[in-house]
Design a protein around this motif. Structure first.
Motif, PDB file in Angstrom:
ATOM      1  N   ALA A 150       4.299   1.012  -6.216  1.00 25.06           N
ATOM      2  CA  ALA A 150       3.360   0.496  -5.226  1.00 25.06           C
ATOM      3  C   ALA A 150       3.878  -0.816  -4.660  1.00 25.06           C
ATOM      4  CB  ALA A 150       1.978   0.292  -5.839  1.00 25.06           C
ATOM      5  N   GLY A 151       3.925  -0.906  -3.348  1.00 28.09           N
ATOM      6  CA  GLY A 151       4.358  -2.134  -2.695  1.00 28.09           C
ATOM      7  C   GLY A 151       4.176  -2.026  -1.200  1.00 28.09           C
ATOM      8  N   SER A 152       3.882  -3.141  -0.547  1.00 27.95           N
ATOM      9  CA  SER A 152       3.657  -3.183   0.904  1.00 27.95           C
ATOM     10  C   SER A 152       2.543  -2.233   1.329  1.00 27.95           C
ATOM     11  CB  SER A 152       4.954  -2.847   1.667  1.00 27.95           C
ATOM     12  OG  SER A 152       5.969  -3.756   1.344  1.00 27.95           O
ATOM     13  N   GLY A 153       1.571  -2.028   0.435  1.00 33.17           N
ATOM     14  CA  GLY A 153       0.458  -1.138   0.752  1.00 33.17           C
ATOM     15  C   GLY A 153       0.800   0.329   0.695  1.00 33.17           C
ATOM     16  N   VAL A 154       1.934   0.688   0.064  1.00 33.61           N
ATOM     17  CA  VAL A 154       2.433   2.064   0.037  1.00 33.61           C
ATOM     18  C   VAL A 154       2.591   2.518  -1.414  1.00 33.61           C
ATOM     19  CG1 VAL A 154       4.341   3.589   0.679  1.00 33.61           C
ATOM     20  CG2 VAL A 154       3.624   1.757   2.225  1.00 33.61           C
ATOM     21  N   ALA A 155       2.215   3.766  -1.682  1.00 34.22           N
ATOM     22  CA  ALA A 155       2.518   4.415  -2.951  1.00 34.22           C
ATOM     23  C   ALA A 155       3.711   5.324  -2.703  1.00 34.22           C
ATOM     24  CB  ALA A 155       1.323   5.211  -3.458  1.00 34.22           C
ATOM     25  N   ALA A 168      -6.290  -0.996  -5.013  1.00 34.09           N
ATOM     26  CA  ALA A 168      -7.684  -1.188  -5.397  1.00 34.09           C
ATOM     27  C   ALA A 168      -7.927  -0.748  -6.830  1.00 34.09           C
ATOM     28  CB  ALA A 168      -8.599  -0.414  -4.449  1.00 34.09           C
ATOM     29  N   ILE A 169      -7.186   0.258  -7.294  1.00 32.67           N
ATOM     30  CA  ILE A 169      -7.312   0.743  -8.663  1.00 32.67           C
ATOM     31  C   ILE A 169      -5.919   1.013  -9.203  1.00 32.67           C
ATOM     32  CG2 ILE A 169      -9.564   1.824  -8.264  1.00 32.67           C
ATOM     33  CD1 ILE A 169      -8.100   4.500  -8.066  1.00 32.67           C
ATOM     34  N   THR A 170      -5.795   1.057 -10.491  1.00 34.78           N
ATOM     35  CA  THR A 170      -4.533   1.428 -11.135  1.00 34.78           C
ATOM     36  C   THR A 170      -4.832   2.524 -12.138  1.00 34.78           C
ATOM     37  OG1 THR A 170      -4.847  -0.329 -12.767  1.00 34.78           O
ATOM     38  CG2 THR A 170      -3.481  -0.840 -10.866  1.00 34.78           C
ATOM     39  N   PRO A 171      -3.943   3.511 -12.267  1.00 30.11           N
ATOM     40  CA  PRO A 171      -4.211   4.616 -13.170  1.00 30.11           C
ATOM     41  C   PRO A 171      -3.997   4.216 -14.617  1.00 30.11           C
ATOM     42  CG  PRO A 171      -2.033   4.842 -12.217  1.00 30.11           C
ATOM     43  CD  PRO A 171      -2.660   3.642 -11.573  1.00 30.11           C
ATOM     44  N   SER A 172      -4.796   4.779 -15.489  1.00 31.69           N
ATOM     45  CA  SER A 172      -4.638   4.564 -16.931  1.00 31.69           C
ATOM     46  C   SER A 172      -3.920   5.771 -17.504  1.00 31.69           C
ATOM     47  CB  SER A 172      -6.002   4.363 -17.586  1.00 31.69           C
ATOM     48  OG  SER A 172      -6.844   5.476 -17.332  1.00 31.69           O
ATOM     49  N   VAL A 173      -2.612   5.869 -17.216  1.00 30.40           N
ATOM     50  CA  VAL A 173      -1.807   7.005 -17.636  1.00 30.40           C
ATOM     51  C   VAL A 173      -0.741   6.524 -18.603  1.00 30.40           C
ATOM     52  CG1 VAL A 173      -0.195   8.778 -16.884  1.00 30.40           C
ATOM     53  CG2 VAL A 173      -2.216   8.289 -15.515  1.00 30.40           C
ATOM     54  N   ASN A 174      -0.613   7.205 -19.718  1.00 31.01           N
ATOM     55  CA  ASN A 174       0.435   6.903 -20.675  1.00 31.01           C
ATOM     56  C   ASN A 174       1.764   7.400 -20.120  1.00 31.01           C
ATOM     57  OD1 ASN A 174       2.159   6.632 -22.850  1.00 31.01           O
ATOM     58  ND2 ASN A 174       0.675   7.361 -24.339  1.00 31.01           N
ATOM     59  N   PHE A 231      -5.363  10.458  -4.686  1.00 30.98           N
ATOM     60  CA  PHE A 231      -5.300   9.289  -5.556  1.00 30.98           C
ATOM     61  C   PHE A 231      -4.873   8.044  -4.787  1.00 30.98           C
ATOM     62  CE2 PHE A 231      -1.950   6.723  -7.555  1.00 30.98           C
ATOM     63  CZ  PHE A 231      -2.735   5.947  -8.402  1.00 30.98           C
ATOM     64  N   ALA A 232      -3.820   8.170  -3.974  1.00 33.22           N
ATOM     65  CA  ALA A 232      -3.321   7.011  -3.227  1.00 33.22           C
ATOM     66  C   ALA A 232      -4.366   6.505  -2.238  1.00 33.22           C
ATOM     67  CB  ALA A 232      -2.024   7.378  -2.504  1.00 33.22           C
ATOM     68  N   SER A 233      -5.026   7.423  -1.557  1.00 31.10           N
ATOM     69  CA  SER A 233      -6.059   7.010  -0.598  1.00 31.10           C
ATOM     70  C   SER A 233      -7.190   6.282  -1.294  1.00 31.10           C
ATOM     71  CB  SER A 233      -6.590   8.245   0.146  1.00 31.10           C
ATOM     72  OG  SER A 233      -5.552   8.886   0.861  1.00 31.10           O
ATOM     73  N   GLU A 234      -7.589   6.772  -2.454  1.00 30.19           N
ATOM     74  CA  GLU A 234      -8.661   6.114  -3.211  1.00 30.19           C
ATOM     75  C   GLU A 234      -8.228   4.735  -3.689  1.00 30.19           C
ATOM     76  OE1 GLU A 234     -11.497   6.945  -7.141  1.00 30.19           O
ATOM     77  OE2 GLU A 234      -9.990   8.409  -6.498  1.00 30.19           O
ATOM     78  N   ALA A 235      -6.927   4.576  -3.947  1.00 29.86           N
ATOM     79  CA  ALA A 235      -6.396   3.297  -4.405  1.00 29.86           C
ATOM     80  C   ALA A 235      -6.143   2.331  -3.259  1.00 29.86           C
ATOM     81  CB  ALA A 235      -5.102   3.525  -5.179  1.00 29.86           C
TER      82      ALA A 235
END
Length: 400
Positions: free
Chosen positions: A81-86, A34-40, A110-114
């Motif tokens: 991330a794949g198959s609904g898993v982080a 649902a979201i992706t982190p903006s991390v360098n 974080f994973a739950s929020e995503a």
């Protein structure tokens, strides 16, 4: 009742199109975060250098990984991330137990929020204990071989094979040569490519990734190569060694790539590991990790997990049985267990690698995510060829 060819075509085409679109949209919604982190990514590399992340820490910096870093910038995970898993790769970059617990909690949130199921893969005992305190289920998935360097001496009958490799290297004119991919002469790189291609060609499975590096991963200034080279300049074997950081300095090395030329000097790998251990000891390093092999386990209990029932975090016994059967079944294709046994001649310490998950209903999706990470480019033709080779190998083993 449709009348005419156009009406008949519409009667079956549009319902099928609607169902295909519905299935495709549902699949995309279930698998895409649902979201992706903006991390360098460079921030995670700096965190690994400063705080360390266990013996697999440098793998966190490999291409293909995504990064999560806590808001206080003290901890971070690499994941895919794949198959609904982080699915994380190794331990978090963290300075101690408190930071490790905070990293597990933060990554879970974080994973739950995503919209993803969090799963910790190939983590060591400190991370395993931190997650189990929070009710996660523990499953050992591999075993790592670690050489303690300060008191290492290749003496006695136990190290006879190692001493033989070292002594015969002088007779054969074989020397150990440290280099990096970018500083090695082009002739050396060509030979390494040829050795790697020959090694991959011998395997029934395509070249695997995730925790198993290849040519792409050794193209890194921090990863050092140790080559077995004879007097004519022929490279007989190649090994790659990643740095292990703790407290802002390098305290050890971890073996990644380990490949020998077909028809080359047979004990080349033993020679290179022994020389790497001697050279690392001379540099004042603490340990040398010979890494681990997926699905290879000695059968010992997980540290800190003995006597714990499933409700308190230990995986049900049938899952351990399934993993053991999977390891035996895949052995003819890749030789993970043989790889692990080949390191026993160095008499290393053994440390478990663990998979931890907090949702037992997601175990199937986690298994698919692990397979997808190791074999991301597996085509249908390769899958069919692999399955055929696997069946033939199992038949041959039964006949033996």
């Amino acid at each position: 009742e449709p009348i005419g060819p156009l009406a008949s075509l519409s009667a079956w085409f549009f319902p099928i199109l609607a169902w295909i679109a519905a299935v495709a949209c549902t699949w995309a919604a279930m698998t895409k975060p649902a979201i992706t982190p903006s991390v360098n990514h460079e921030d995670l590399i700096a965190l690994v250098r400063a705080r360390g992340a266990g013996t697999l820490g440098w793998m966190l910096t490999w291409p293909g990984n995504e990064a999560w870093i806590a808001e206080d910038r003290r901890t971070g995970f690499a994941y895919r991330a794949g198959s609904g898993v982080a699915l994380t790769l190794g331990d978090p970059a963290a300075a101690g137990p408190e930071d490790t617990r905070a990293a597990v909690e933060g990554f879970t949130a974080f994973a739950s929020e995503a919209g993803l199921v969090p799963a910790l893969y190939s983590v060591h005992e400190p991370t395993m204990l931190a997650a189990r305190e929070q009710g996660w289920t523990v499953l050992q998935v591999a075993e790592e071989a670690v050489i303690d360097l300060p008191d290492l001496v290749f003496r006695g009958k136990a190290f006879q094979d190692v001493r033989t490799a070292l002594n015969h290297s002088r007779r054969e004119g074989i020397t150990a040569e440290w280099t990096t991919w970018r500083t090695a002469p082009e002739g050396r790189r060509d030979q390494i490519r040829a050795i790697s291609q020959g090694w991959v060609g011998e395997k029934a499975l395509p070249e695997m990734g995730f925790t198993l590096g290849g040519l792409r991963e050794i193209d890194d200034d921090d990863t050092r190569l140790l080559l077995a080279v004879d007097e004519s300049g022929t490279v007989h074997a190649v090994t790659s060694w990643m740095p292990v950081h703790r407290g802002g300095k390098v305290v050890g090395l971890t073996l990644d790539v380990m490949r020998r030329r077909e028809g080359g000097w047979r004990p080349a790998i033993e020679f290179l590991i022994a020389r790497a251990a001697q050279d690392a000891q001379a540099r004042g390093l603490e340990m040398l990790s010979l890494s681990g092999a997926p699905l290879a386990r000695s059968g010992g209990e997980a540290p800190g997990a003995g006597g714990v029932d499933a409700t308190q975090g230990e995986a049900p016994g049938f899952l351990d049985t399934v993993l053991d059967l999977a390891g035996d079944s895949i052995e003819p294709l890749y030789g993970f267990q043989s790889l692990a046994q080949s390191k026993y001649k160095f008499h290393p310490l053994h440390q478990g690698w663990y998979l931890l998950y907090d949702d037992e209903l997601a175990l199937g999706a986690i298994a698919l995510a692990v397979v997808g990470c190791y074999l991301p480019q597996l085509s249908a033709a390769e899958a069919a060829t692999t399955a055929k080779a696997w069946v033939n190998a199992l038949r041959a083993r039964r006949q033996d």
